[in-house]
Design an enzyme around this catalytic site. Structure first.
Site, PDB file in Angstrom:
ATOM      1  N   GLY A   1      -3.081   7.587  -2.798  1.00 51.81           N
ATOM      2  CA  GLY A   1      -3.465   7.302  -1.422  1.00 51.81           C
ATOM      3  C   GLY A   1      -2.250   7.075  -0.539  1.00 51.81           C
ATOM      4  CB  SER A   2      -1.873   5.128   2.568  1.00 49.92           C
ATOM      5  OG  SER A   2      -2.889   5.847   3.255  1.00 49.92           O
ATOM      6  CB  THR A   3       0.896   3.575  -2.281  1.00 49.94           C
ATOM      7  OG1 THR A   3       0.358   4.507  -3.229  1.00 49.94           O
ATOM      8  CG2 THR A   3      -0.077   2.419  -2.110  1.00 49.94           C
ATOM      9  CE1 TYR A   4       3.513  10.748  -4.694  1.00 52.01           C
ATOM     10  CE2 TYR A   4       3.057  12.354  -2.974  1.00 52.01           C
ATOM     11  CZ  TYR A   4       3.590  12.034  -4.212  1.00 52.01           C
ATOM     12  OH  TYR A   4       4.195  13.013  -4.964  1.00 52.01           O
ATOM     13  CE  LYS A   5      -1.034   7.941   4.831  1.00 55.11           C
ATOM     14  NZ  LYS A   5      -1.933   7.185   5.725  1.00 55.11           N
TER      15      LYS A   5
END
Length: 647
Positions: free
Chosen positions: A326-330
């Site tokens: 999810g957004s932790t990969y941004k």
């Protein structure tokens, strides 16, 4: 008929000749017998003495003490306890049924265990000992010892059995041992004779399995004297062998206990890493199980209870589980774009709530859009549209290259079972594995941690530690083995510009402390312990156009298995990183609601070295937090006294 003198003389001559022949044969026989007796009594005396000794003296293997396992502070987390048991040797017992009948008059024997022992005896050689009963009380053990002269082939024996004092806290880390099975033997090319000892225990999963050989030790032996009936008369001498090597982990037992307690009631995984050296300080997976049940061989009902649980307690979610990040990969996408020079920190992207690619819309989590977003704002408010845009400029291969550099999509070498590799997809990967060309839409999905991208909580924690430290830290789980420090090499600096890392850290700080940060509800009030982090929510289902038109279902309104995964990664203190954490709550909904509070509590416990004071929490949350801690049951593991016995 009357014989003439001549006939008599001839007959006498014949008799004399025969007598000489017979006498000669007898003399030759006696001579050969004498020579053979001399050979046996003088020349071969030593050989026959050894044969006679072997008939009187038996040699038996002794299992060495298995190496103990300690936490980083010397707390025992895998111990050895005394085990009183009864062993039978079929060839010494003679009539096995009769001997067992006599034994049953002395102590109670479990019918199922007895049946298992009889089956094992039928498969094994007659000289191999088989355990009839174990974990006896001292009273039962004494009764058998007193009556052993009337029980041929029966030997009361004292062994060591594995015991895990912290029960479920370390089940997924150190694993467990169990009796050697036929399958285990079939997987070993040259089995150690130790494995033939009745109910000898070997590591099945986790550290117990990965470090099986050094922790097993070397077999000892004992010489016992038996009589003609095969009964043991006395022990002549023994060699205890070489004890297995002790292992000290980098994990902190108190922190591990807190992590497990904090995850209680969830299907979740969490990892804590030391940002200074890469030491793994905690690996939590919930729900867990009691490894002591596996030591003797778990019952069918207990095993079914574990396998039927929808939360899958036997699975190590922190290391084995892989999830869309999810957004932790941004942070990965953002750094890849900065390093490639395709985006500048001040450049903005317009977010109307979606991104159009051809005839398809890729939606932002905020339906109405975020408006103009720059580098920092996009990470703080987790704007999907910003990353859709910049990902097309940088491309999937550079994004995945950055992911590998930060520790994602890589299998890390730690002594645990089923360590997941995860997946940082590339164009080549899709062509090879799926036989399809990579599409731009795949890049957009990957840029926000969806699509083919998969990571484990272990990888996310390492990613965060590397971002926080700026160094290419390597994971370490074993602190010492056999008393020898297992020191790793000094981690070099990451091949990433310090300016890019600084901007990522600053944005992560405002995620937790800014007025619009997605994790502002989980801030830490203590100034010197401030948290920097990133929330994430990963979809496990497709949302149709019709559902979007009518309104997307809330996670609470969906069945548990269709809800989004909740994620959070973070480190603290912000200005001097020491601890990095990742938390994944399966089907927990939003990362800010389900995962961030857990991570915040774990980081506070790590920094304070215990339950934090209420002043570390926002005033509006203190009453609820106090009640939560009052309901928690925390252990207080302490190192053993220096003179503690291994047995």
């Amino acid at each position: 008929m009357r014989q003439t003198p001549k006939d008599i003389e001839e007959s006498s001559r014949v008799m004399t000749r025969r007598g000489l022949v017979v006498g000669g044969l007898q003399l030759a026989f006696m001579g050969m017998l004498g020579l053979r007796m001399r050979q046996m009594q003088i020349e071969e005396a030593e050989d026959y003495r050894l044969l006679a000794e072997e008939n009187r003296i038996n040699m038996r293997l002794i299992a060495p003490p298995r190496g103990l396992i300690f936490d980083r502070n010397g707390v025992i987390i895998a111990d050895n306890s005394q085990n009183y048991r009864i062993i039978i040797v079929r060839e010494d017992a003679g009539d096995v049924d009769d001997v067992i009948a006599r034994l049953k008059q002395i102590i109670d024997l479990d019918d199922s265990e007895l049946e298992r022992a009889l089956r094992e005896m039928s498969r094994r050689s007659p000289f191999v000992p088989v355990t009839l009963a174990d974990r006896l009380t001292w009273e039962d053990f004494s009764r058998v010892a007193v009556n052993s002269p009337a029980l041929p082939g029966i030997t009361p024996d004292v062994g060591l059995s594995r015991y895990y004092p912290m029960k479920s806290d370390f089940a997924h880390v150190i694993g467990y041992v169990g009796p050697v099975s036929d399958y285990d033997l079939s997987q070993i090319e040259d089995p150690d004779p130790l494995l033939q000892i009745p109910k000898f225990q070997i590591g099945k999963i986790g550290v117990e399995k990965k470090l099986e050989e050094p922790m097993r030790g070397k077999a000892g032996n004992k010489r016992i004297e038996v009589n003609a009936a095969g009964r043991v008369m006395r022990e002549l001498d023994r060699d205890g062998g070489v004890a297995g090597q002790d292992v000290q982990l980098t994990v902190d037992a108190r922190l591990q206990n807190f992590v497990q307690a904090r995850l209680d009631g969830e299907s979740a995984g969490a990892v804590v890493i030391d940002c200074e050296n890469g030491d793994i300080l905690a690996i939590g997976s919930a729900p867990a199980f009691d490894p002591n049940k596996f030591v003797r061989g778990i019952s069918g009902s207990d095993y079914r209870e574990l396998t039927d649980d929808k939360y899958v307690p036997l699975r190590n979610k922190a290391v084995q589980g892989t999830y869309p990040p999810g957004s932790t990969y941004k942070m990965v996408t953002a750094l890849a774009a900065l390093e490639a020079g395709v985006v500048s920190p001040g450049e903005t992207v317009w977010c109307p709530g979606h991104y159009r690619l051809g005839n398809r819309r890729f939606h932002c989590w905020k339906r109405g859009g975020h408006g103009h977003m720059n580098f920092e704002d996009a990470l703080v408010q987790s704007c999907d549209t910003y990353y859709y845009d910049v990902s097309q400029r940088v491309g999937i291969d550079k994004i995945s290259e950055m992911a590998n550099k930060l520790g994602c999509g890589v299998r890390h070498d730690i002594p645990m079972s089923a360590v997941a590799e995860g997946l940082a997809p590339t164009q080549r990967w899709k062509q090879l594995r799926r036989g399809e060309a990579w599409r731009i839409g795949d890049t957009l999905n990957a840029s926000i941690g969806q699509g083919y991208t998969l990571t484990s909580p272990l990888q996310l924690a390492l990613m965060t530690a590397r971002l926080a430290s700026g160094r290419s830290l390597e994971l370490r789980l074993i602190k010492t083995l056999g008393g020898v420090e297992q020191a790793g090499e000094t981690a070099p600096a990451l091949d990433i510009s310090e300016n890019g890392l600084r901007r990522i850290r600053q944005a992560m700080y405002y995620v937790s402390n800014g007025s619009r940060g997605t994790a502002r509800g989980s801030k830490i009030m203590t100034e010197e312990y401030k948290l920097a982090g990133k929330t994430g929510t990963s979809q496990v289902r497709n949302i149709s156009a019709a559902e979007r038109a009518q309104g997307v279902f809330r996670n609470e309104d969906l069945p548990w298995e269709r809800r989004d995964h909740a994620l959070f990664v973070g480190y603290a203190p912000y200005d001097k990183p020491r601890y990095a954490v990742s938390v994944v709550v399966e089907h927990g909904g939003g990362g800010s609601r389900a995962a961030a509070p857990v991570a915040r509590d774990i980081l506070l416990f790590a920094q304070y070295g215990g339950v934090p004071p209420m002043e570390a929490y926002p005033s509006s949350q203190r009453e609820r937090i106090r009640s939560m801690y009052d309901d928690m049951t925390l252990a207080d593991p302490r190192p053993p006294a220096p003179a503690r016995s291994r047995a």
